[in-house]
Design a protein around this motif. Structure first.
Motif, PDB file in Angstrom:
ATOM      1  N   TYR B  38      42.568  39.511  53.447  1.00  0.00           N
ATOM      2  CA  TYR B  38      41.390  39.045  52.270  1.00  0.00           C
ATOM      3  C   TYR B  38      40.529  39.960  51.887  1.00  0.00           C
ATOM      4  O   TYR B  38      39.860  40.710  52.916  1.00  0.00           O
ATOM      5  N   GLY B  39      40.120  40.236  50.728  1.00  0.00           N
ATOM      6  CA  GLY B  39      39.280  41.073  50.143  1.00  0.00           C
ATOM      7  C   GLY B  39      38.180  40.638  49.374  1.00  0.00           C
ATOM      8  O   GLY B  39      37.053  40.922  49.299  1.00  0.00           O
ATOM      9  N   CYS B  40      38.341  39.232  48.586  1.00  0.00           N
ATOM     10  CA  CYS B  40      37.314  38.835  47.761  1.00  0.00           C
ATOM     11  C   CYS B  40      37.609  37.054  47.763  1.00  0.00           C
ATOM     12  O   CYS B  40      36.495  36.483  47.718  1.00  0.00           O
ATOM     13  N   GLY B  41      38.515  36.584  47.711  1.00  0.00           N
ATOM     14  CA  GLY B  41      39.047  35.285  47.606  1.00  0.00           C
ATOM     15  C   GLY B  41      38.921  34.581  46.082  1.00  0.00           C
ATOM     16  O   GLY B  41      38.928  33.664  45.845  1.00  0.00           O
ATOM     17  N   ALA B  43      40.436  36.444  43.263  1.00  0.00           N
ATOM     18  CA  ALA B  43      41.513  37.335  42.470  1.00  0.00           C
ATOM     19  C   ALA B  43      40.978  38.512  41.902  1.00  0.00           C
ATOM     20  O   ALA B  43      41.658  39.196  40.955  1.00  0.00           O
ATOM     21  N   ALA B  44      39.814  38.908  42.607  1.00  0.00           N
ATOM     22  CA  ALA B  44      39.142  40.368  41.942  1.00  0.00           C
ATOM     23  C   ALA B  44      39.763  41.524  42.981  1.00  0.00           C
ATOM     24  O   ALA B  44      39.250  42.682  42.216  1.00  0.00           O
ATOM     25  N   CYS B  45      40.314  41.454  43.573  1.00  0.00           N
ATOM     26  CA  CYS B  45      40.595  42.718  44.520  1.00  0.00           C
ATOM     27  C   CYS B  45      42.224  43.150  44.679  1.00  0.00           C
ATOM     28  O   CYS B  45      42.323  44.685  44.957  1.00  0.00           O
ATOM     29  N   GLY B  46      42.832  42.211  44.982  1.00  0.00           N
ATOM     30  CA  GLY B  46      44.281  42.500  45.136  1.00  0.00           C
ATOM     31  C   GLY B  46      44.717  42.788  46.600  1.00  0.00           C
ATOM     32  O   GLY B  46      45.793  43.073  46.852  1.00  0.00           O
ATOM     33  N   CYS B  48      45.141  40.789  48.592  1.00  0.00           N
ATOM     34  CA  CYS B  48      46.107  39.516  49.033  1.00  0.00           C
ATOM     35  C   CYS B  48      47.387  39.470  48.393  1.00  0.00           C
ATOM     36  O   CYS B  48      48.042  38.397  48.538  1.00  0.00           O
ATOM     37  N   ARG B  58      48.452  36.848  43.603  1.00  0.00           N
ATOM     38  CA  ARG B  58      47.337  36.696  44.533  1.00  0.00           C
ATOM     39  C   ARG B  58      47.478  35.624  45.283  1.00  0.00           C
ATOM     40  O   ARG B  58      47.197  34.441  44.805  1.00  0.00           O
ATOM     41  N   CYS B  60      45.482  34.615  47.450  1.00  0.00           N
ATOM     42  CA  CYS B  60      44.234  33.778  47.303  1.00  0.00           C
ATOM     43  C   CYS B  60      44.020  32.840  46.480  1.00  0.00           C
ATOM     44  O   CYS B  60      43.052  31.645  46.688  1.00  0.00           O
TER      45      CYS B  60
HETATM   46  S1  FES Z   1      41.537  38.293  48.137  1.00  0.00           S
HETATM   47 FE1  FES Z   1      40.992  39.529  46.570  1.00  0.00          FE
HETATM   48  S2  FES Z   1      42.374  39.064  44.977  1.00  0.00           S
HETATM   49 FE2  FES Z   1      42.829  37.676  46.717  1.00  0.00          FE
END
Ligand code: FES
Ligand code: FES
Lengths: 690, 153
Positions: B38-41, B43-46, B48, B58, B60
């Protein structure tokens, strides 16, 4: 191709300890870590550390190195293991790493920051390895009835040349464990004898990382764990008035809602249930005393603190400049989290922390249990950058677990993480300098005001790398409710970045090339060498395409120094990075590959914060909440990057923070070279160039 | 709650969950597959990223109700022993720093190579401009993607 096995050792369970001590299939546990408690400045002297804390050799030949500092990506698990393995003459393929739990009695300060891990621990880690080696040699000599001095060691084997005999460390471990630990100081290798130190080495956790087995804080598997998130006040200094959790409790999967110190916790079957439950809470917040605070009011307050600079020497050409830096969030890739299991008579925490003892203190406070009932295990850290010194997420997790009587995995969402950080403070810089008629710098006055509360001090020596008469620095502070903390290279991220921008302005005022100007006035030969190497590798002075500019900056601290030459241009309203050449000298690099990685990372941090990231405040609240609003450099924006690790052969220096400061500065100077306009504000925007 | 039968890493799993539950949390919290991060929830970081029928997705943003019969592969299922060309290239190039983003980056590489065994720099840019590595390992990621491509083709 051989695939690297997992390098993470299983912890020593009670049973294996008993087995080790009991003798049958005995392993060897020894170490030499008596002094670490007094090593880190400012920590104060702690009781002597128990021996045998660092290295263990199992009968199967595995060498288990316990690492007591946290790995947030700087590679300390690899470099510490290398230091031990070097003196032990271990077979590197048999070395495994065990992460130490919080235990300052045993390990001394475990605070991981200030680029201090290698500088403060290299000697003791090597001694730990050397003692183990001496015992293994002793065991072999005893077995063969020969003089220990006639034995040699290599890659996990003791050899006796004249008889051709050899025994592996695993075979010798049991006998070695029965020998008394030598009392004389172990002899450490001369640099010329190093086999591992200085060898580019891949990090020990790579295999676990790329197969998804690596365990970060939020990955810890705990039987029966429930998941929690916390609703916190939306404003700085805000507080909870009242809440209604009726709707939240109706959300499928929500198990409980509890009030804790930092807000309202929602506990669910999984994180999603907890997040949806949190959304369904109806909360009345007291917005607190800071709703009139914004980035603009803080900026105004900082500017107000600036006093007039002393007059420059008569006849000199005076240069004045200002520079602004924003607040920065740490925004580690892994948002803050902790797992806590509070029972009536015990509290166990798993947490990615840079500050195990701080985490333990928080767990003791929040659980109400005595210290000896509280265990804090340190996991891998999905980034740190200074942001994992604090422990409020530990308090959250422990409070919730205590309330719901279950093991709890507390997750801060990205938004929670970005809005509840201990930020790098914003700062305002005022410079006045002067050059004489022959182009020599004759005055330097730098005032910096940080938005992190009143305080600071009057003028002192500027501590700059250049020989400039009367160079002085005044550090001041202004009232600000925004929580601040250390951020990768701390005040260097502002003071030294600003200095390297201003020295460029003095070079311009003197009508001189910024590289030559630096070379002429740099005091330290070591920095000069690093700067020269960067310039030479980058082809300083060679022609560039129209619209491109080259900038340079250097840095010295933490026992190391670094420099970049960067090439940039402006296209429309955007900057384009073309090429970056960086050189770092850490004295003696334990793991040059790791040092290179830190320089690469520091460089990208520098570029990201120079071009993109900033935290602003509006109506007493942090504005940014997720990636996108607080953006980082992406792969497609990367310049060509070349990093060179120079080995000056000096003492082991720090490296985690050395790569950052010259990065934004070199870029700002490149922007000037490309546009003829000075950067007055970070992050740099084309429209704001002056 | 509803009941779903989903295929993850070649195994069928029955999961009771509200239909909007993102696969990220199903994988991590229900199935214990914590390699997906989990990095952002949003779709902004990848962090997941997973493979959905071989393409990057993604997790999330993927509600369990939309998985249907599509096959999910997570980092744990890419290979058991780390022998995928991307995994090998990642280890050899010593790409990871903290490592947290890297399962997502490796999965993205696997998806890219599925689609385009010899990706151009532009294709690599396009995939990775939506992946954040806060530690700044981009330089090595590009090298590793290229090496993995070489070994694949
Ligand atoms: S948690 Fe960052 S893209 Fe899904
Ligand atoms: S390696 Fe740390 S975020 Fe990518």
């Amino acid at each position: 191709m051989s695939l690297a096995p997992s390098r993470t050792a299983s912890p020593v369970t009670r049973r294996t300890v008993l087995k080790v001590i009991g003798g049958v299939g005995a392993g060897l546990m020894l170490g030499c870590f008596a002094d670490a408690g007094r090593i880190t400045a400012g920590e104060g002297s702690k009781a002597a550390l128990a021996p045998n804390a660092i290295v263990r050799i199992d009968p199967n030949g595995d060498v288990i190195v316990t690492v007591m500092r946290s790995d947030m990506g700087q590679g300390v698990r690899t470099s510490f293991a290398m230091l031990v393995a070097e003196e032990l003459d271990a077979d590197w393929n048999k070395v495994k790493v065990l992460q130490a739990p919080a235990d300052e009695e045993k390990y001394g300060s475990q605070q991981t920051g200030g680029s201090s891990s290698i500088t403060s621990h290299n000697r003791d880690l090597r001694r730990a390895g050397a003692v183990a080696r001496a015992l293994l040699v002793g065991a072999a000599a005893k077995t063969w009835g020969v003089d220990p001095s006639s034995c040699t060691t290599d890659a996990g084997v003791v050899k006796h040349a004249s008889s051709g005999k050899s025994l592996s460390y695993g075979e010798l471990a049991g006998t070695a464990a029965t020998l008394p630990i030598p009392t004389e100081e172990p002899k450490l290798k001369d640099k010329s004898e190093f086999k591992l130190i200085g060898k580019p080495t891949n990090r020990v956790d790579n295999h676990d990382v790329v197969t998804g087995k690596a365990i970060y804080g939020m990955d810890v598997p705990v039987e029966g764990v429930v998941h929690a998130v916390v609703a916190r006040p939306p404003t700085i200094g805000g507080s909870l008035k009242s809440f209604d959790d009726k709707a939240a409790r109706q959300v499928p999967g929500v198990i409980d809602v509890v009030k804790i110190g930092s807000g309202v916790a929602v506990v669910g079957l999984d994180t999603w249930a907890a997040l949806k439950g949190r959304d369904a809470l109806v909360i009345d917040w007291d917005r607190g005393p800071n709703i009139g605070v914004s980035s603009a009011t803080l900026h105004e307050a900082m500017v107000k603190e600036v006093r007039s600079h002393d007059a420059a020497p008569a006849g000199a050409k005076v240069v004045a400049a200002t520079l602004e830096f924003p607040f920065l969030a740490h925004a580690s890739m892994e948002p803050m989290n902790a797992v806590a299991d509070v029972r009536p008579d015990s509290c166990t925490v798993w947490v990615p922390t840079q500050n195990p003892s701080g985490a333990k203190e928080a767990a003791v406070d929040a659980s109400g249990l005595p210290e000896d009932k509280v265990t804090v295990n340190v996991t891998l850290l999905g980034g740190g950058f200074g942001g994992r010194h604090k422990a409020d997420f530990v308090s959250d997790a422990v409070e919730i677990s205590k309330a719901v009587k279950k093991p709890v995995k507390l997750q801060w969402s990205r938004e929670d993480d970005m809005r509840n950080d201990d930020y790098r403070p914003a700062s305002h810089h005022s410079f006045q300098g002067a050059v004489d008629s022959s182009g020599n710098p004759v005055a330097w006055s730098h005032q910096v005001v940080f938005a992190r509360g009143r305080g600071g001090r009057g003028y002192r020596d500027a501590g700059i790398m250049y020989a400039i008469p009367n160079a002085k620095l005044a550090e001041m502070g202004t009232d600000s409710p925004v929580r601040t903390g250390p951020w990768r290279s701390v005040d260097h991220t502002q003071v030294d970045v600003a200095n390297e921008c201003f020295i460029d302005e003095l070079a311009s005022a003197a009508g001189q090339d910024p590289l030559e100007f630096r070379q002429k006035h740099l005091r330290d030969e070591r920095v000069k060498k690093v700067l020269n190497a960067a310039a030479q590798k980058a082809g300083w002075g060679t022609p560039l395409p129209a619209g491109h500019g080259r900038g340079v900056a250097c840095f010295s601290a933490y026992g190391s120094c670094s420099a970049y030459v960067m090439e940039a241009s402006v296209e429309g309203d955007k900057f384009k990075l073309h090429r970056v050449v960086g050189v770092i000298d850490v004295g003696t690099a334990v793991n040059p590959r790791g040092v290179q990685a830190q320089m690469e990372g520091g460089c990208v941090d520098g570029l990201s914060t120079a071009l993109k990231a900033e935290i602003t405040v509006d109506k007493g609240a942090i504005v940014q909440s997720n990636w996108g609003e607080y953006d980082w450099l992406r792969l497609n924006e990367m310049p060509e990057l070349e990093i060179y690790v120079m080995d000056s052969g000096g003492p082991f220096g720090g490296m985690g923070e050395v790569g950052y400061p010259p990065s934004p500065a070199a870029l700002a100077n490149a922007v000037f070279a490309a546009t003829g306009k000075r950067v007055r504000m970070f992050p740099i925007k084309v429209s704001e160039l002056a | 709650m509803a009941q779903y039968n989903i295929s993850v890493n070649g195994e069928q799993h029955q999961v009771d969950a509200p239909p909007d539950t993102p696969m990220l949390w199903v994988l991590r919290d229900r199935l214990g597959l914590t390699g997906t991060k989990y990095g952002c929830g949003i779709a902004a970081c990848g962090a997941c990223a997973i493979l959905l029928d071989g393409a990057e997705e993604r997790s999330c943003q993927l509600p369990i109700s939309e998985v249907g019969s599509k096959k999910i592969v997570t980092i744990e299922g890419l290979t058991r022993d780390g022998s995928h060309p991307a995994q090998r290239a990642w280890m050899e190039n010593d790409v990871p720093q903290c490592g947290y983003c890297q399962p997502g980056q490796v999965i993205a590489t696997a998806a890219l190579l599925n689609k385009s065994p010899k990706p151009t720099d532009a294709e690599i840019d396009q995939v990775f401009e939506t992946h954040i590595c806060r530690c700044g390992t981009y330089h090595r990621i590009r090298e590793a993607v290229k090496q993995a491509a070489k070994e694949t083709s």
